[in-house]
Design a protein around this motif. Structure first.
Motif, PDB file in Angstrom:
ATOM      1  N   ARG A 176     -84.608  63.676  -9.280  1.00  0.00           N
ATOM      2  CA  ARG A 176     -85.254  62.383  -9.459  1.00  0.00           C
ATOM      3  C   ARG A 176     -84.807  61.757 -10.774  1.00  0.00           C
ATOM      4  N   GLY A 219     -81.413  58.685  -1.133  1.00  0.00           N
ATOM      5  CA  GLY A 219     -81.890  60.061  -1.039  1.00  0.00           C
ATOM      6  C   GLY A 219     -80.928  60.900  -0.230  1.00  0.00           C
ATOM      7  N   LYS A 249     -84.011  62.268  -4.410  1.00  0.00           N
ATOM      8  CA  LYS A 249     -84.836  61.287  -3.699  1.00  0.00           C
ATOM      9  C   LYS A 249     -85.004  60.037  -4.547  1.00  0.00           C
ATOM     10  N   ASP A 250     -85.144  58.908  -3.867  1.00  0.00           N
ATOM     11  CA  ASP A 250     -85.590  57.658  -4.496  1.00  0.00           C
ATOM     12  C   ASP A 250     -84.800  57.301  -5.747  1.00  0.00           C
ATOM     13  N   ASP A 283     -83.158  67.432   0.529  1.00  0.00           N
ATOM     14  CA  ASP A 283     -83.978  67.982  -0.555  1.00  0.00           C
ATOM     15  C   ASP A 283     -83.281  67.849  -1.899  1.00  0.00           C
TER      16      ASP A 283
END
Lengths: 512, 325
Positions: A487, A280, A286-287, A283
């Motif tokens: 993502r 990550g 992530k993931d 902002d």
């Protein structure tokens, strides 16, 4: 060509405000636009749809006076007009808000809005008048809280966009072109933007709106024109009556099919070389988890701003991850780029000239930029060995011209890309990260680059490719990850997914 | 070997500098006859050029690496003061003259490393970091010296550095050695290659795996070190340590480097050019002094040379770009 009549009778009665007919734009060696038609009516939001490289940017640059069309005509109120330069475009009432906002950070809001047409008397700027007008315009745009005296650099992206818009309004624009305006905004700011667009159209201004987000187009747009490979494939489709499926069908498929090398298939037993776990970066994304095995090419597909390039740079250590781990050959990577390079990773960055090359240095020094220290003997350069190593790659990659002593500046885009690949070939990479490997590379050299990347994988490298061009990712990669809003929304073998499905995923992603 | 435009560019530039130097010599000979061309005068000229020259070699590296060091003059002054305090001189009397040399070099190196740390890790713009050092080092030198001139009384030090070797003053030999070492460092070592890469395109260098911060630290350390060497030479020449030593030296040094053909924007540096630049300015000063021309006129001539050299550089750069596309 599909031609659908607009729905409302009131709209039908209106004369088109702006027409573009048969616009052709040729660049040396490439035809960016090959007959584009566009018709925009006053008071409508006209959406321009097309994949990356379809010609949308070139088209709006023609409209903004930044490019001169090779053929075709532009009509305003039914009268043919010529737009020799951006100032002329503004004079005609055509204002463009670019994706990279073109405001001057060091000037105030009012100074930016009146940049190039300052209110002045006898060479002295009338600051109070400018401030008053600016305040009025900002109020109209729903942002009375922005002070005309505030420095633009201190505003967030959304604020800068408002300033860009205010500049358009200060010139009484009748046609406002917006290039992916929502890409840099958060949801609240997008709401405000939509409100402003609606108010503009209520005043009779025509808005040409470029967006990849279908949901947004449905909320805001009246009609759609679809461009593919420099041609209009459908014009003036009604937003309300055209299903998503039809739109995507119009955008996909390609006149020029690139040939991709055959995939030999990665043996199940192949060991994972690169393992990325829950990575990550603030902002931005992530993931993100992915595994690349020796001999495998993994493609990352996604829109500009989806976080694809940042993922690559974070794996490489050029950005400091805020969470997650990167393992190379089972060993966890820590530290910056130099640690990653030492461990056998290489990156060909998106911006070749500004991030990759020493333009005024000879080709061989560019090729050995990561290896000159290894070829050196206790600090003393071995230029003979460097030249030989570079020469070997130049011949293997068919880099032209074949001289290693020319300055990198003199090479074409495709050959500059080959020089960067050669750098990592000399280095002997286990993991190769390629960001937009064919951007600015002409059609002929593309297939060569594709073959080269495949050969690297066949030789045992683990490769990740990022590209805006979905067919490229699908054609080249063994496995595809689709990235949307930071993502990974999909991960499967490339054969299990098609262009249509990828576009559906990246375009239907929620408006941020 | 490097292709037509690349070959003619640097060669032409060097030719121009040599021509300018020869022209100045001719003017010197014509206007003053034997006084200019005498062995004694040439030796003086070279001795005067030596201090500026050594520091200019260091500056060539930092500018090629995309930076600037405005503090070299002050750091040189501070080094002369620190190396000539009573306590340093006592130690030198006891242990040998090398104590003074080591002190001067250590002070220069330390100041350079502070500059480098501020620029590389503190992300302070080089201009500001070294401007701050310019002020601070001068202030510290004044504090230590109490604004007095500290005479060097360690005779072995003076004997060593004021001596002649093979007909040339030792300090001229130091300049020659530093220049030759600098040339090899720039053109034949990984350090030099990294310097060009970091100055030419820091982002590309970083993404290729070069440790650009560490290298930047080294570059400023190197420049500080040359200021320390310059301090030893200044101590020997003036036989005194003073906080006013090296005042405005940074301007002469930067002028010599830029006139020599090193790009102020970084990415291209030439040690040979720097040496020629230093010699051109020293010869100019010498010829003016021999002709009893006012130093103000001399300053104007210097200004004109700097502007002319930079204009030529721009012109070459534009032409090279035009021919290479």
């Amino acid at each position: 060509m599909v031609d659908v009549d607009p729905p409302g009778a009131e709209q039908q009665a209106q004369q088109p405000l702006l027409q573009m007919r048969g616009i052709v734009k040729e660049f040396p060696g490439a035809r960016a636009l090959d007959g584009v038609d566009l018709e925009v009516r006053p008071g409508e939001v006209h959406c321009l749809l097309g994949q990356n490289g379809a010609g949308k940017s070139t088209l709006i640059k023609v409209l903004a006076g930044a490019h001169q069309p090779t053929a075709g005509e532009v009509l305003l109120d039914g009268e043919p007009v010529t737009i020799p330069d951006p100032v002329a475009a503004l004079g005609l009432g055509i204002a463009t808000i670019y994706q990279e906002l073109d405001v001057v950070d060091g000037l105030t809001v009012a100074e930016n809005i009146y940049l190039g047409h300052e209110l002045a008397r006898g060479g002295v700027t009338r600051r109070s008048d400018a401030a008053r007008n600016t305040r009025e315009i900002l109020k109209r745009l729903g942002h009375p809280e922005i002070s005309p005296h505030r420095e633009v650099g201190s505003l967030p992206a959304a604020g800068k966009q408002i300033v860009s818009l205010a500049r358009a309004l200060s010139r009484d624009a009748r046609v406002v072109v917006m290039d992916e305006p929502s890409a840099v905004l958060d949801s609240e700011e997008v709401e405000n933007l939509h409100r402003i667009v609606r108010e503009l159209t209520a005043d009779g201004v025509a808005v040409i709106y470029i967006s990849h987000r279908l949901e947004e187009i449905r909320q805001l747009g009246h009609r759609i024109t679809v461009i593919k490979d420099g041609r209009t494939v459908a014009t003036s489709l009604s937003v309300a009556d055209t299903p998503t499926d039809d739109l995507i069908k119009l955008m996909t498929g390609r006149a020029v099919e690139y040939s991709f090398p055959k995939r030999p298939g990665v043996p199940e037993a192949a060991a994972p070389v690169l393992e990325v776990t829950d990575l990550g970066l603030g902002d931005v994304f992530k993931d993100v988890s992915l595994t690349v095995r020796a001999g495998e090419i993994v493609g990352l597909a996604g829109l500009v701003g989806s976080g694809r390039s940042e993922i690559l740079e974070t794996i490489y250590g050029a950005r400091r991850a805020t969470s997650g781990t990167v393992r190379l050959g089972g060993k966890r990577l820590r530290g910056g780029v130099d640690a990653a390079v030492a461990a056998g990773m290489g990156l060909c960055p998106e911006e070749r000239k500004s991030q990759g090359l020493l333009l005024d240095e000879p080709v061989y020094r560019n090729i050995t930029l990561s290896t000159f220290a290894r070829l050196a003997h206790s600090g003393w350069l071995d230029e003979k060995a460097e030249r030989a190593a570079a020469q070997e790659q130049v011949e293997a990659l068919d880099l032209r011209p074949a001289s290693v002593d020319r300055d990198a500046r003199t090479l074409s885009g495709g050959n500059q890309q080959k020089a960067l690949l050669a750098r990592w070939l000399v280095h002997g990479c286990r993991v190769l990260l390629l960001d937009e490997p064919t951007r600015g590379v002409d059609v002929g050299a593309r297939s060569e680059i594709y073959n080269l990347i495949r050969r690297l994988a066949d030789d045992g490298a683990a490769v990740i490719v990022v590209s805006s061009e979905i067919p490229e990712v699908l054609g080249l990669a063994d496995r595809v990850l689709v990235i949307s809003d930071g993502r990974a929304v999909h991960d499967s073998p490339a054969d299990d997914i098609d262009e249509h499905a990828v576009l559906d995923m990246v375009m239907e992603g929620s408006v941020p | 070997m490097r292709g037509r435009s690349a070959l003619s560019g640097p060669a032409l530039r060097m030719g121009g500098l040599v021509l300018a130097l020869l022209l100045l010599c001719v003017v010197g000979i014509v206007t003053t006859g034997g006084r200019f061309a005498s062995v004694g005068n040439i030796t003086t000229l070279l001795a005067l050029a030596a201090t500026t020259g050594v520091v200019s070699i260091g500056m060539t590296f930092v500018i090629t690496g995309g930076g600037i060091d405005l503090s070299v003059g002050s750091v040189l002054g501070l080094s002369t003061v620190w190396a000539s305090t009573l306590s340093t001189q006592y130690l030198a009397e006891d242990y040998g003259w090398w104590v003074m040399v080591v002190t001067a070099l250590a002070v220069g190196l330390a100041a350079g490393l502070v500059n480098g740390a501020l620029v590389a890790y503190g992300k302070v713009p080089a201009f500001m970091a070294t401007l701050a050092m310019l002020a601070a080092a001068r202030g510290l030198a004044e504090l230590i010296a109490g604004r007095r001139t500290q005479l060097v009384e360690v005779d072995p030090f003076l004997d060593t550095f004021r001596a002649d070797l093979l007909g040339l003053p030792v300090i001229v030999w130091i300049f020659i050695v530093v220049a030759v070492a600098g040339w090899f460092l720039m053109n034949r070592t990984t350090f030099g290659r990294r310097t060009v890469a970091v100055g030419g395109n820091p982002e590309a260098a970083r993404l290729a795996g070069i440790k650009i911060k560490r290298h930047t630290l080294y570059l400023y350390g190197l420049t500080g070190l040359t200021a320390g060497i310059g301090a030893v030479m200044a101590l020997a020449r003036t036989t005194a340590g003073s906080s006013t030593n090296g005042t405005l030296l940074e301007l002469d040094v930067i002028a010599a480097v830029v006139v020599g053909g090193t790009l102020l924007a970084g990415g291209r540096g030439t040690i040979t050019g720097t040496v020629l630049g230093v010699l051109i300015f020293s010869t100019l000063t010498n010829v003016f002094i021999l002709n009893n021309i006012d130093s103000s006129v001399q300053a104007i001539a210097k200004g004109a040379i700097i502007v002319g050299a930079v204009l030529l550089q721009q012109w070459f750069a534009a032409r090279e770009k035009a021919t290479s596309t």
